[in-house]
Write an enzyme that holds these catalytic residues in place. Structure first.
Site, PDB file in Angstrom:
ATOM      1  CD  GLU A  21      -3.408   4.159  -5.703  1.00  0.00           C
ATOM      2  OE1 GLU A  21      -2.783   5.214  -5.992  1.00  0.00           O
ATOM      3  OE2 GLU A  21      -3.591   3.471  -4.376  1.00  0.00           O
ATOM      4  CG  HIS A  60      -2.731   0.096  -3.223  1.00  0.00           C
ATOM      5  ND1 HIS A  60      -3.519   1.096  -2.994  1.00  0.00           N
ATOM      6  CD2 HIS A  60      -2.677  -0.404  -2.135  1.00  0.00           C
ATOM      7  CE1 HIS A  60      -3.966   1.308  -1.887  1.00  0.00           C
ATOM      8  NE2 HIS A  60      -3.494   0.178  -1.207  1.00  0.00           N
ATOM      9  CB  SER A  68      -1.030   0.094   1.255  1.00  0.00           C
ATOM     10  OG  SER A  68      -0.839  -0.988   2.118  1.00  0.00           O
ATOM     11  CG  ASN A  95      -2.866   3.988   1.418  1.00  0.00           C
ATOM     12  OD1 ASN A  95      -3.587   3.917   2.202  1.00  0.00           O
ATOM     13  ND2 ASN A  95      -2.270   2.727   0.928  1.00  0.00           N
TER      14      ASN A  95
HETATM   15  P1  NAD Z   1      -2.933  -9.125   6.720  1.00  0.00           P
HETATM   16  O1  NAD Z   1      -1.992  -9.027   8.039  1.00  0.00           O
HETATM   17  O2  NAD Z   1      -4.250  -9.507   7.000  1.00  0.00           O
HETATM   18  O3  NAD Z   1      -2.516 -10.559   6.067  1.00  0.00           O
HETATM   19  C1  NAD Z   1      -0.928 -10.706   5.776  1.00  0.00           C
HETATM   20  C2  NAD Z   1      -0.785 -12.190   5.658  1.00  0.00           C
HETATM   21  O4  NAD Z   1       0.567 -12.504   5.123  1.00  0.00           O
HETATM   22  C3  NAD Z   1      -0.986 -12.864   6.987  1.00  0.00           C
HETATM   23  O5  NAD Z   1      -1.533 -13.819   6.827  1.00  0.00           O
HETATM   24  C4  NAD Z   1       0.700 -13.547   7.374  1.00  0.00           C
HETATM   25  O6  NAD Z   1       0.708 -14.896   7.627  1.00  0.00           O
HETATM   26  C5  NAD Z   1       1.038 -13.514   5.850  1.00  0.00           C
HETATM   27  N1  NAD Z   1       2.676 -13.654   5.701  1.00  0.00           N
HETATM   28  C6  NAD Z   1       3.396 -12.570   6.387  1.00  0.00           C
HETATM   29  N2  NAD Z   1       4.725 -12.742   5.912  1.00  0.00           N
HETATM   30  C7  NAD Z   1       4.613 -14.116   5.011  1.00  0.00           C
HETATM   31  C8  NAD Z   1       5.545 -14.604   4.255  1.00  0.00           C
HETATM   32  N3  NAD Z   1       6.778 -14.334   4.320  1.00  0.00           N
HETATM   33  N4  NAD Z   1       5.116 -15.669   3.410  1.00  0.00           N
HETATM   34  C9  NAD Z   1       3.931 -15.785   3.460  1.00  0.00           C
HETATM   35  N5  NAD Z   1       2.799 -15.474   4.210  1.00  0.00           N
HETATM   36  C10 NAD Z   1       3.242 -14.293   4.869  1.00  0.00           C
HETATM   37  O7  NAD Z   1      -2.508  -7.991   5.890  1.00  0.00           O
HETATM   38  P2  NAD Z   1      -3.255  -7.490   4.663  1.00  0.00           P
HETATM   39  O8  NAD Z   1      -4.242  -6.254   5.077  1.00  0.00           O
HETATM   40  O9  NAD Z   1      -3.855  -8.671   3.855  1.00  0.00           O
HETATM   41  O10 NAD Z   1      -2.229  -6.838   3.876  1.00  0.00           O
HETATM   42  C11 NAD Z   1      -1.422  -7.616   2.981  1.00  0.00           C
HETATM   43  C12 NAD Z   1      -0.871  -6.606   1.870  1.00  0.00           C
HETATM   44  O11 NAD Z   1      -1.613  -5.773   1.321  1.00  0.00           O
HETATM   45  C13 NAD Z   1       0.243  -5.674   2.566  1.00  0.00           C
HETATM   46  O12 NAD Z   1       1.178  -5.058   1.902  1.00  0.00           O
HETATM   47  C14 NAD Z   1      -0.672  -4.223   2.738  1.00  0.00           C
HETATM   48  O13 NAD Z   1      -0.065  -3.020   2.885  1.00  0.00           O
HETATM   49  C15 NAD Z   1      -1.390  -4.359   1.549  1.00  0.00           C
HETATM   50  N6  NAD Z   1      -2.581  -3.645   1.397  1.00  0.00           N
HETATM   51  C16 NAD Z   1      -3.582  -3.707   2.759  1.00  0.00           C
HETATM   52  C17 NAD Z   1      -4.871  -3.049   2.503  1.00  0.00           C
HETATM   53  C18 NAD Z   1      -5.616  -3.023   3.765  1.00  0.00           C
HETATM   54  O14 NAD Z   1      -6.756  -2.352   3.608  1.00  0.00           O
HETATM   55  N7  NAD Z   1      -5.283  -4.239   4.528  1.00  0.00           N
HETATM   56  C19 NAD Z   1      -5.315  -2.529   1.294  1.00  0.00           C
HETATM   57  C20 NAD Z   1      -4.046  -2.635   0.275  1.00  0.00           C
HETATM   58  C21 NAD Z   1      -3.190  -3.277   0.382  1.00  0.00           C
END
Ligand code: NAD
Length: 661
Positions: A446, A434, A413, A484
């Site tokens: 994005e 994104h 993000s 963001n």
């Molecule tokens: P989350 O915490 O819900 O999930 C992340 C997952 O990644 C977890 O299940 C964790 O076990 C797993 N993980 C961590 N390290 C790992 C590895 N090395 N190998 C395999 N699995 C691994 O987080 P999220 O909200 O799903 O965010 C994930 C990504 O998406 C981030 O980069 C975040 O910035 C991005 N993102 C999030 C949002 C949001 O609103 N939450 C929106 C857009 C983008």
């Protein structure tokens, strides 16, 4: 005449073909109006037995008014607006009074002014094509129909159904149009002309069309006894339709009820006055700008000249958390096979099970036992924790497993794609995708083009986003991209307000009242408190002036209050999708970080939040993260839920609409 052709067909029937030169759709431009008036002169001089109106365009009959003219004329006086309506109606009325039977033979979209033109004809016949849709969507632009649509429609199909169509702006398919008696027949496209010819012959024999013309001059037939009740339930439906601003629908409803017992001439006067009330209003300006912004965004597509654009068959997703699962869901719905992996095995199996249970193509979601399983994927999206070092390690590993052609995408993000790309071999196949949270309702993605990203990779990414039925916006590789960059300063301000002793509901309520889908703290709970904390770390590292260092997010993360995903964040949630519930414990946690007790008026509080977003929006443009203010507006509405009726954050800030809202 260069937009209308008149040609003899047979049996003294003339074909009138509408074909605006150089355009893929017919719209009622000044040229088309002039040509319609000239065609009417010719038909008056030598009246045929019948005239059939067709369009030469493949998917559009007539799409309505010329929006570029409206955009240029938003400051018109009431008198000028009334004249605009009267002039159009006069041309159509003269056409409708020809001593000849007129048939609108409709193939393609017949909407707004296009449907009004068809309503001035004696008969409407449509084909059963998928693209053939009828309706009056003017309220969606904050306008009302102005060429007798609100007058002729109720006199043709009844007041209740007419009010429903006009106030909702919804489009109907041929079968429903027939049921509503909006059209007299639905036929195969190849029979459209023959059926129209037959309809002309039978109308001439029976003479009923003349009687119908007279009826259309009077008040609405069969008015219900209780008009107040009809108006009340229509208003309730308008109020319940949250996706639509209610200003124009309420005004047109009032006019249609009032004018239903008038003769058509008087009712048309009411229609002009209703138009003058909405034309150029803040809602009309905002919605028109928003419509044009969305139309522009439709052009962001993969280039058709790319050699063999990849259409991936199987998508790999690493990270089965909040976002990874939803991206998997989108992929399954678009017909891809999905391989999912997460370091947390329990989480992974749970995610795959729920995907299999809910997906239409069961069995297409599989749990990967390790990163090695991704060897056969065509494209891999990483959606793991927002930490640069962890993402780098993962991508390095992925590159050892997958072929060199495989496109790799990151759902980061905030972290610049170039920072992650250092661990990607062949970074030309690496790109940012994104997605916004929550994934289903949020339409924006994005597409972050890194310095090394190739055209082919960009095209594959754009194709994928379109296959997901989302709207892509190509953005430059800056921390936080656009969404963001707009949201995080608002979150920062909300956290400062908390430290000023203002409560979470007091901060969130005015933001929602302004038109956002949620307040800033509710949004953080959606996205994840930890994710915003990590995003903040990226900003502090790369753009230290954008936000401040807050103790609040780490304090919540330390207590496992990560937002909806853990059932508690700034609020408590009994279900993941349930409503936020106030949590007294939060007050105790925050008390430690409170710097002062300084209450604020609601207006002042809202300005503080919005000003941060406006400053950020200007920064986005100045840094050329996207090239055009319309791109920023697009991201603000589709990515942050800034209200579409206000046109988008920059339009609202710069266009003076601010005072109108
Ligand atoms: P989350 O915490 O819900 O999930 C992340 C997952 O990644 C977890 O299940 C964790 O076990 C797993 N993980 C961590 N390290 C790992 C590895 N090395 N190998 C395999 N699995 C691994 O987080 P999220 O909200 O799903 O965010 C994930 C990504 O998406 C981030 O980069 C975040 O910035 C991005 N993102 C999030 C949002 C949001 O609103 N939450 C929106 C857009 C983008």
């Amino acid at each position: 005449m260069n937009s209308i052709r008149l040609e003899p067909l047979r049996d003294e029937i003339v074909l009138l073909t509408i074909d605006l030169p150089g355009k893929s759709a017919n719209v009622l431009t000044e040229t088309l109006w002039e040509d319609l008036a000239s065609a009417t002169d010719q038909l008056t001089a030598d009246p045929p037995r019948g005239v059939i109106l067709v369009s030469a365009k493949p998917t559009v009959y007539v799409a309505g008014a010329d929006l570029s003219l409206i955009e240029r004329s938003l400051d018109w006086s009431d008198e000028r607006i009334v004249r605009f309506c009267e002039e159009g109606r006069a041309i159509m009325a003269r056409f409708s009074q020809l001593p000849t039977v007129s048939v609108a033979a409709i193939h393609g979209a017949c909407v707004g002014g296009g449907l009004e033109l068809a309503l001035w004809c004696d008969i409407r016949i449509v084909d059963d094509n998928q693209k053939t849709l009828l309706g009056m969507p003017e309220v969606r632009l904050g306008l009302v129909p102005g060429w007798a649509g609100t007058v002729r429609l109720p006199r043709l199909i009844g007041l209740g159904p007419a009010i429903d169509l006009v106030t909702s702006g919804r489009l109907v398919e041929p079968a429903e149009a027939l049921e509503l008696r909006l059209v007299s027949a639905v036929v195969r496209k190849e029979n459209l002309i023959d059926q129209s010819v037959q309809a002309i012959h039978s109308a001439r024999e029976s003479g009923t069309y003349l009687e119908r013309r007279r009826e259309l001059e009077g008040p609405v037939d069969d008015l219900p006894d209780d008009l107040v009740r009809l108006a009340g339930s229509a208003q309730n439906r308008i109020d319940a339709r949250l996706e639509l601003d209610r200003t124009a629908p309420s005004i047109v409803l009032e006019h249609m009820i009032e004018s239903s017992s008038m003769n058509a001439r008087e009712a048309c006067g009411g229609e002009s006055r209703a138009m003058a009330r909405v034309w150029g209003s803040p809602e009309n300006r905002g919605l028109l700008h928003w419509f044009l912004t969305e139309e522009r965004a439709k052009k962001t597509r993969p280039r058709s000249d790319t050699a063999a654009p990849l259409r991936p068959d199987s998508i790999g997703i690493v990270g089965a958390g909040l976002m990874g699962r939803r991206i998997a869901q989108l992929s399954l719905a678009a017909g891809y096979r999905v391989l999912l992996f997460d370091a947390d095995r329990t989480k992974l199996l749970e995610a795959v099970e729920s995907l299999q249970a809910t997906s239409p193509n069961r069995g297409s979601a599989t749990a990967a036992s390790s990163i090695e399983s991704f060897v056969d994927c065509d494209l891999v999206v990483e959606s793991i924790v927002e930490k640069l070092s962890v993402k780098r390690l993962l991508l390095e590993r992925l590159c050892q497993v997958v072929g060199e052609e495989v496109v790799l995408a990151t759902n980061t993000s905030t972290i610049p794609v170039a920072d992650i790309a250092t661990s990607v071999s062949r970074p030309d196949r690496f790109i940012g995708l994104h997605f916004c949270c929550p994934v289903e309702p949020m339409r924006l993605v994005e597409v972050v083009r890194g310095e090394a990203t190739s055209d082919r990779t960009l095209d594959v990414a754009l194709g994928l986003v379109r296959a997901f039925r989302k709207t892509p916006v190509v953005v430059a590789d800056y921390p936080g991209f656009v969404v963001n960059r707009l949201l995080c300063p608002v979150f920062d301000e909300a956290l400062l307000l908390l430290q000023q002793g203002i409560t979470a509901p007091e901060i969130d309520a005015p933001f929602r009242k302004f038109g956002f889908a949620a307040g800033p703290l509710e949004m953080i709970d959606f996205i994840g408190v930890d994710t915003i904390m990590y995003a903040g770390e990226t900003f502090l590292r790369t753009l230290p002036d954008l936000i401040s260092l807050t103790p609040i997010l780490p304090a919540l993360v330390k207590r496992g209050r990560l937002g909806r995903k853990t059932g508690v964040g700034f609020y408590r949630y009994h279900q993941f999708d349930g409503p936020p519930v106030d949590d007294p414990e939060l007050v105790d946690i925050l008390a430690r970080y409170q710097l002062e007790q300084m209450p604020l008026e609601e207006d002042e509080l809202l300005s503080r939040l919005l000003d941060r977003m406006i400053d950020a929006a200007r920064g986005v443009l100045a840094s050329r993260i996207v090239p055009d203010p319309m791109d920023v507006d697009l991201c603000s509405v589709l990515g942050t839920t800034f209200p579409a009726v206000k046109g988008g954050v920059l339009f609202w800030a710069d266009d003076g609409c601010k005072s109108g809202h």
